[in-house]
Motif scaffolding. Structure first.
Motif, PDB file in Angstrom:
ATOM      1  N   ILE A 418       0.832  -1.207   0.000  1.00  0.00           N
ATOM      2  CA  ILE A 418       0.000   0.000   0.000  1.00  0.00           C
ATOM      3  C   ILE A 418       0.864   1.253   0.000  1.00  0.00           C
ATOM      4  CG2 ILE A 418      -1.693   1.321   1.316  1.00  0.00           C
ATOM      5  CD1 ILE A 418      -2.866  -1.312   2.290  1.00  0.00           C
ATOM      6  N   GLY A 419       1.840   1.305   0.900  1.00  0.00           N
ATOM      7  CA  GLY A 419       2.715   2.475   0.966  1.00  0.00           C
ATOM      8  C   GLY A 419       3.481   2.683  -0.323  1.00  0.00           C
ATOM      9  N   SER A 420       3.947   1.599  -0.933  1.00  0.00           N
ATOM     10  CA  SER A 420       4.743   1.707  -2.164  1.00  0.00           C
ATOM     11  C   SER A 420       3.887   2.130  -3.348  1.00  0.00           C
ATOM     12  CB  SER A 420       5.439   0.368  -2.451  1.00  0.00           C
ATOM     13  OG  SER A 420       6.361   0.053  -1.431  1.00  0.00           O
ATOM     14  N   GLU A 421       2.687   1.573  -3.468  1.00  0.00           N
ATOM     15  CA  GLU A 421       1.801   1.976  -4.561  1.00  0.00           C
ATOM     16  C   GLU A 421       1.491   3.466  -4.499  1.00  0.00           C
ATOM     17  OE1 GLU A 421      -0.718  -2.212  -5.225  1.00  0.00           O
ATOM     18  OE2 GLU A 421      -1.725  -0.385  -4.543  1.00  0.00           O
ATOM     19  N   GLN A 498       2.097  16.622   4.813  1.00  0.00           N
ATOM     20  CA  GLN A 498       1.111  15.619   5.202  1.00  0.00           C
ATOM     21  C   GLN A 498       1.834  14.296   5.430  1.00  0.00           C
ATOM     22  OE1 GLN A 498      -2.078  15.955   5.748  1.00  0.00           O
ATOM     23  NE2 GLN A 498      -2.974  17.530   4.446  1.00  0.00           N
ATOM     24  N   VAL A 499       1.304  13.502   6.353  1.00  0.00           N
ATOM     25  CA  VAL A 499       1.878  12.182   6.596  1.00  0.00           C
ATOM     26  C   VAL A 499       0.819  11.126   6.322  1.00  0.00           C
ATOM     27  CG1 VAL A 499       1.346  12.311   9.077  1.00  0.00           C
ATOM     28  CG2 VAL A 499       3.030  10.644   8.239  1.00  0.00           C
ATOM     29  N   LEU A 500       1.198  10.106   5.558  1.00  0.00           N
ATOM     30  CA  LEU A 500       0.324   8.983   5.243  1.00  0.00           C
ATOM     31  C   LEU A 500       0.864   7.742   5.943  1.00  0.00           C
ATOM     32  CD1 LEU A 500      -1.911   7.529   3.564  1.00  0.00           C
ATOM     33  CD2 LEU A 500      -0.220   7.306   1.734  1.00  0.00           C
ATOM     34  N   VAL A 501       0.052   7.119   6.770  1.00  0.00           N
ATOM     35  CA  VAL A 501       0.468   5.946   7.540  1.00  0.00           C
ATOM     36  C   VAL A 501       0.004   4.678   6.826  1.00  0.00           C
ATOM     37  CG1 VAL A 501       0.335   4.755   9.755  1.00  0.00           C
ATOM     38  CG2 VAL A 501       0.338   7.255   9.682  1.00  0.00           C
ATOM     39  N   ALA A 502       0.964   3.820   6.466  1.00  0.00           N
ATOM     40  CA  ALA A 502       0.657   2.561   5.766  1.00  0.00           C
ATOM     41  C   ALA A 502       1.562   1.467   6.317  1.00  0.00           C
ATOM     42  CB  ALA A 502       0.854   2.724   4.265  1.00  0.00           C
ATOM     43  N   VAL A 503       1.357   1.128   7.590  1.00  0.00           N
ATOM     44  CA  VAL A 503       2.227   0.159   8.278  1.00  0.00           C
ATOM     45  C   VAL A 503       1.487  -1.124   8.644  1.00  0.00           C
ATOM     46  CG1 VAL A 503       3.814   1.891   9.163  1.00  0.00           C
ATOM     47  CG2 VAL A 503       1.774   1.308  10.486  1.00  0.00           C
ATOM     48  N   GLY A 504       0.416  -1.416   7.948  1.00  0.00           N
ATOM     49  CA  GLY A 504      -0.320  -2.640   8.233  1.00  0.00           C
ATOM     50  C   GLY A 504      -1.778  -2.360   8.532  1.00  0.00           C
ATOM     51  N   ARG A 505      -2.513  -3.441   8.829  1.00  0.00           N
ATOM     52  CA  ARG A 505      -3.949  -3.332   9.060  1.00  0.00           C
ATOM     53  C   ARG A 505      -4.353  -4.142  10.289  1.00  0.00           C
ATOM     54  NH1 ARG A 505      -6.982  -1.344   5.021  1.00  0.00           N
ATOM     55  NH2 ARG A 505      -8.796  -2.668   5.457  1.00  0.00           N
ATOM     56  N   THR A 506      -5.457  -3.741  10.894  1.00  0.00           N
ATOM     57  CA  THR A 506      -6.045  -4.480  12.007  1.00  0.00           C
ATOM     58  C   THR A 506      -7.482  -4.852  11.644  1.00  0.00           C
ATOM     59  OG1 THR A 506      -6.783  -2.432  13.087  1.00  0.00           O
ATOM     60  CG2 THR A 506      -4.633  -3.307  13.724  1.00  0.00           C
ATOM     61  N   ALA A 507      -7.983  -5.914  12.254  1.00  0.00           N
ATOM     62  CA  ALA A 507      -9.320  -6.402  11.922  1.00  0.00           C
ATOM     63  C   ALA A 507     -10.398  -5.618  12.655  1.00  0.00           C
ATOM     64  CB  ALA A 507      -9.426  -7.887  12.260  1.00  0.00           C
ATOM     65  N   ASN A 508     -11.569  -5.540  12.044  1.00  0.00           N
ATOM     66  CA  ASN A 508     -12.726  -4.873  12.648  1.00  0.00           C
ATOM     67  C   ASN A 508     -13.554  -5.878  13.440  1.00  0.00           C
ATOM     68  OD1 ASN A 508     -12.209  -2.316  11.483  1.00  0.00           O
ATOM     69  ND2 ASN A 508     -13.160  -2.949   9.569  1.00  0.00           N
ATOM     70  N   THR A 509     -13.228  -6.046  14.704  1.00  0.00           N
ATOM     71  CA  THR A 509     -14.006  -6.959  15.543  1.00  0.00           C
ATOM     72  C   THR A 509     -14.603  -6.264  16.766  1.00  0.00           C
ATOM     73  OG1 THR A 509     -11.881  -7.654  16.509  1.00  0.00           O
ATOM     74  CG2 THR A 509     -12.864  -9.106  14.870  1.00  0.00           C
ATOM     75  N   ALA A 510     -14.237  -4.997  16.987  1.00  0.00           N
ATOM     76  CA  ALA A 510     -14.780  -4.261  18.130  1.00  0.00           C
ATOM     77  C   ALA A 510     -16.291  -4.099  17.963  1.00  0.00           C
ATOM     78  CB  ALA A 510     -14.113  -2.886  18.241  1.00  0.00           C
ATOM     79  N   GLY A 511     -17.012  -4.316  19.055  1.00  0.00           N
ATOM     80  CA  GLY A 511     -18.461  -4.143  19.027  1.00  0.00           C
ATOM     81  C   GLY A 511     -19.244  -5.375  18.630  1.00  0.00           C
ATOM     82  N   PRO A 583      -2.464 -16.027  -5.845  1.00  0.00           N
ATOM     83  CA  PRO A 583      -1.685 -14.965  -6.511  1.00  0.00           C
ATOM     84  C   PRO A 583      -1.916 -13.601  -5.862  1.00  0.00           C
ATOM     85  CG  PRO A 583      -3.696 -15.385  -7.729  1.00  0.00           C
ATOM     86  CD  PRO A 583      -3.724 -16.307  -6.529  1.00  0.00           C
ATOM     87  N   TRP A 584      -0.963 -12.699  -6.053  1.00  0.00           N
ATOM     88  CA  TRP A 584      -1.183 -11.307  -5.660  1.00  0.00           C
ATOM     89  C   TRP A 584      -0.322 -10.383  -6.508  1.00  0.00           C
ATOM     90  CZ3 TRP A 584       1.112 -14.604  -1.946  1.00  0.00           C
ATOM     91  CH2 TRP A 584       2.441 -14.339  -1.644  1.00  0.00           C
ATOM     92  N   VAL A 585      -0.761  -9.114  -6.578  1.00  0.00           N
ATOM     93  CA  VAL A 585      -0.095  -8.125  -7.412  1.00  0.00           C
ATOM     94  C   VAL A 585       0.081  -6.840  -6.618  1.00  0.00           C
ATOM     95  CG1 VAL A 585      -0.136  -6.854  -9.597  1.00  0.00           C
ATOM     96  CG2 VAL A 585      -1.236  -9.102  -9.443  1.00  0.00           C
ATOM     97  N   THR A 586       1.263  -6.251  -6.703  1.00  0.00           N
ATOM     98  CA  THR A 586       1.517  -4.908  -6.175  1.00  0.00           C
ATOM     99  C   THR A 586       1.597  -3.975  -7.383  1.00  0.00           C
ATOM    100  OG1 THR A 586       2.734  -5.799  -4.291  1.00  0.00           O
ATOM    101  CG2 THR A 586       3.069  -3.464  -4.819  1.00  0.00           C
ATOM    102  N   PHE A 587       0.719  -2.948  -7.400  1.00  0.00           N
ATOM    103  CA  PHE A 587       0.556  -2.131  -8.599  1.00  0.00           C
ATOM    104  C   PHE A 587       1.455  -0.903  -8.592  1.00  0.00           C
ATOM    105  CE2 PHE A 587      -3.198  -4.729  -8.288  1.00  0.00           C
ATOM    106  CZ  PHE A 587      -3.389  -5.154  -9.588  1.00  0.00           C
TER     107      PHE A 587
END
Length: 730
Positions: A418-421, A498-511, A583-587
């Motif tokens: 994400i950060g590289s794209e 501006q700073v863009l944070v792209a260091v990973g993701r967390t799951a939506n399980t709260a609530g 498979p996966w692709v980095t664009f």
């Protein structure tokens, strides 16, 4: 290595060597025991206690060192000592031997493996802490894995020895009794008529059906244990309730509706999830605008006059929103309602394994029941706890699309896909991009040569790439936003807008109130799923980013099929999710596309491989398009054309990869690709040329030499030598 460990290894090696040297593997055979049965019976009758003690000691050694012959030893226990003494001796000996193997594994390799495979062992420890005794009992009762593997694997965990010993002893008793009883019948074979005796046939029948019976009993006990305390509804509102309207949830609901199940899809915001609204679709639209800008800026590559690119960032972001709006009807509530899906907008939380409480967006609250429930709530960008970062109003891949003004200086944290794209897209649009990466290269999940090529292109396009930089704090200095990074012990000051944070993701399980039904979440918020995508309960499933391990839209759709089918028809048959060909692709530009093993993974896993490489600078279509850079790498077993993995780095890499993915999925080798007609000139010809490189490297030299001689013979022995015209002036 510690001296005590070395002494133990030498002692084990000595015992194993003695066993092999004395042909112990030949002695512990049924035929050998039967041939000496009469003399052994006489000696045992006169020395029963000594015989049992000696037998037990030998059995302990065989089990502890995983030597061949444990099954024969068990049968021998029944043959020589009968059911009572045989069962007592075997059960005690097998438990002692298993405990010794458990302790040896813990002493010799536990520390090393725990440090090397920290995450995997930590996952095992969590399972052992939560449900270890029952899990061990399951493995003992249903012998899917060899017992010696269970002994070694459990030694790596935090399970207590007394728990291991007690559970192993109790759980192995049923199987031990069946084998010992079979041994008593084998000991009574005196003639061919004995072979078909009722007792003997019953013993063998028990051996055959025991794993099935044990599996059924374990499954029954587990279900009763898990569902204890819950009252299952007598009737249900739906066959399936799906929480989350992203890729995973949409596909799950679509499949359920397609097979005429009554299904409801619950979403608190908009259908389409991250992929449509903040992920794949908007990012690829932005990347396309960035590529167009780069083409105009370098039009001289195509014989045209290069022009300075002046674009309205507001118009670019407007186009992004137009693209989303054009695709949005594919995921609209109207479309899914026509398909038979009830679309409910609100927040869902668990009341029981069959019941959800829905808080509608209009303020209403209701409870709905279903036979199966699927959690597909997706994920969100992770926000690291760096001092001062929150004060900078950081952007993420979710909030980036609200920008109306193009940042002059954009700091990007993270060197993943994400950060590289986004780094490459923004620098091509004219923003000064500073990309900060904690490690020594970007795209760390790819091979080193892949990362190096992308780094070279980034730097050529103007990305200020800061490797081995770790952001430590953010602050305002003289009205300017500033980040401080640690770089080899030095503090580096980086000003930005501006700073863009792209260091990973967390799951939506709260609530979701998962704790009410006893479902625990991992540190990143995700839930641990079984092979059939179920959670703690056989009727509750999860798929997509909330389940992991892949954060791809196509992976979410793949998992959704298993969640839907197992949720609707799991009582008849369950399907295990298959990740073998993912498979996966980095664009970035060039794109990076991969399927199967990378070269680094093959080395790490000790998989023998042969590497075939084809440079895209040789491809005619790449040359005509002015994009003749990049390469294809294919991993195959030595001397075989089976594809273990493939990576494509270059323009159209995602499309080129599809051919390798299809071949891997259906077991087609490189010879099949080579024998397929590819239209000229196309990018997909590169797959054929890569296959040709493999064929050239694996040409049968012996056969070719014989053919050369054959052709020479067919031309005739006394051939007229042609005149040498190399020095003749035309």
């Amino acid at each position: 290595m510690k001296r005590s460990k070395l002494i133990l290894i030498l002692a084990i090696a000595a015992v194993v060597g003695t066993f092999i040297g004395l042909d112990g593997h030949k002695l512990l055979t049924l035929a050998n025991l039967q041939s000496h049965q009469a003399s052994l019976d006489q000696w045992i009758e006169a020395n029963l206690l000594l015989a049992i003690a000696g037998y037990t000691a030998i059995y302990v050694v065989v089990t502890a060192l995983s030597l061949p012959g444990a099954v024969i030893m068990t049968l021998a226990g029944g043959a020589f000592f009968g059911n009572l003494y045989g069962l007592l001796a075997v059960s005690v000996a097998s438990t002692l031997g298993a405990c010794l193997a458990f302790l040896v594994a813990r002493f010799l390799v536990r520390d090393t493996l725990r440090s090397r495979y920290r995450e995997a062992v930590a996952k095992m420890d969590r399972g052992v802490e939560k449900d270890g005794a029952f899990y061990l009992a399951t493995l003992r009762l249903v012998p899917v894995f060899p017992f010696f593997l269970i002994n070694l694997a459990m030694g790596l965990t935090s399970m207590k020895l007394r728990t291991y010993a007690l559970v192993s002893w109790v759980a192995m008793l049923p199987g031990t009794f069946i084998y010992v009883n079979a041994g008593t019948q084998l000991g009574q074979i005196q003639s061919t008529s004995d072979i078909v005796s009722a007792d003997l046939l019953l013993s063998f029948a028990l051996l055959g059906v025991f794993p099935l019976i044990a599996k059924f009993v374990v499954g029954f006990v587990r279900r009763r244990r898990v569902y204890a305390g819950w009252q299952k509804p007598e009737s249900f509102d739906y066959n399936m309730l799906v929480i989350g309207g992203g890729s995973a949830g949409l596909v799950t609901a679509y499949i359920a509706a397609a097979v005429k199940a009554k299904v409801a899809l619950i979403e608190k915001h908009k259908l389409g999830g991250d992929c449509l609204n903040t992920g794949c679709v908007p990012s690829k639209a932005l990347i396309r605008s960035a590529k167009a800008a780069d083409t105009l800026r370098h039009a001289n590559r195509y014989g045209l006059e290069s022009v300075p690119v002046k674009g309205s960032f507001k118009n670019i972001m407007g186009r992004v929103k137009d693209v989303i709006a054009k695709i949005e009807p594919h995921d609209s509530p109207e479309r899914y309602q026509k398909l038979g899906v009830d679309c409910i907008f609100g927040e869902a939380s668990f009341i029981s394994p069959w019941e959800l409480e829905i808080k509608h967006n209009d303020g209403r609250t209701e409870r709905l029941t279903a036979r199966s429930i699927v959690v597909a709530t997706g994920g969100k960008p992770a926000m690291p706890a760096i001092p001062g970062l929150e004060d900078m109003s950081p952007l993420t891949s979710d909030t980036l699309w609200d920008l109306e003004e193009q940042p002059e200086r954009l700091l990007i944290l993270g060197g993943g896909p994400i950060g590289s794209e986004l780094a490459h897209a923004f620098v091509r649009l004219g923003t000064k991009v500073i990309q900060v990466q904690r490690g020594d290269r970007i795209l760390v999940k790819e091979d080193g040569d892949v990362s190096a090529l992308i780094k070279q292109q980034f730097e050529a396009d103007g990305v200020d790439l800061r490797l081995n930089h770790a952001a430590t704090k953010f602050c305002m200095e003289d009205g300017e936003k500033v980040a401080y990074c640690d770089h080899n012990g030095k503090q580096i000051r980086i000003p930005f807008d501006q700073v863009l944070v792209a260091v990973g993701r967390t799951a939506n399980t709260a609530g979701l109130n998962l704790e009410r039904i006893g479902v625990e979440t991992l540190p990143n918020g995700a839930v641990a799923v079984e092979d059939d995508m179920s959670l703690r309960y056989s009727n509750v499933f999860a798929c997509g980013d909330v389940a992991g391990p892949y954060q791809f839209t196509h992976a979410a759709s793949h998992q959704a099929w298993y969640a839907a089918v197992n949720g609707l028809f799991g009582q008849f048959k369950r399907f295990k999710v298959d990740y073998r060909v993912m498979p996966w692709v980095t664009f970035t530009s060039p794109e990076v596309a991969r399927v199967g093993l990378s070269e680094a993974e093959a080395k790490e896993q000790g998989v023998p491989y042969e590497l075939t490489r084809y440079g895209l600078d040789d491809l005619d279509r790449a040359i005509t398009d002015g994009e003749d850079y990049g390469f294809i790498k294919v991993l195959t077993p030595p001397g075989k054309d089976k594809i273990l993995g493939a990576v494509v780095v270059g323009s159209r890499a995602g499309e080129i990869l599809a051919e390798f993915t299809l071949a891997m999925k259906h077991g087609l080798g490189l010879n099949k690709i080579l024998g397929t007609i590819h239209p000229y000139p196309t990018w997909n010809e590169s797959a054929k040329y890569a296959a040709g490189e493999w064929k050239r490297a694996n040409a049968p030299e012996g056969v070719l030499k014989l053919l050369e001689k054959l052709h020479g013979w067919r031309r005739g022995k006394n051939q007229r030598r042609l005149p040498d015209t190399s020095n003749v002036t035309p």
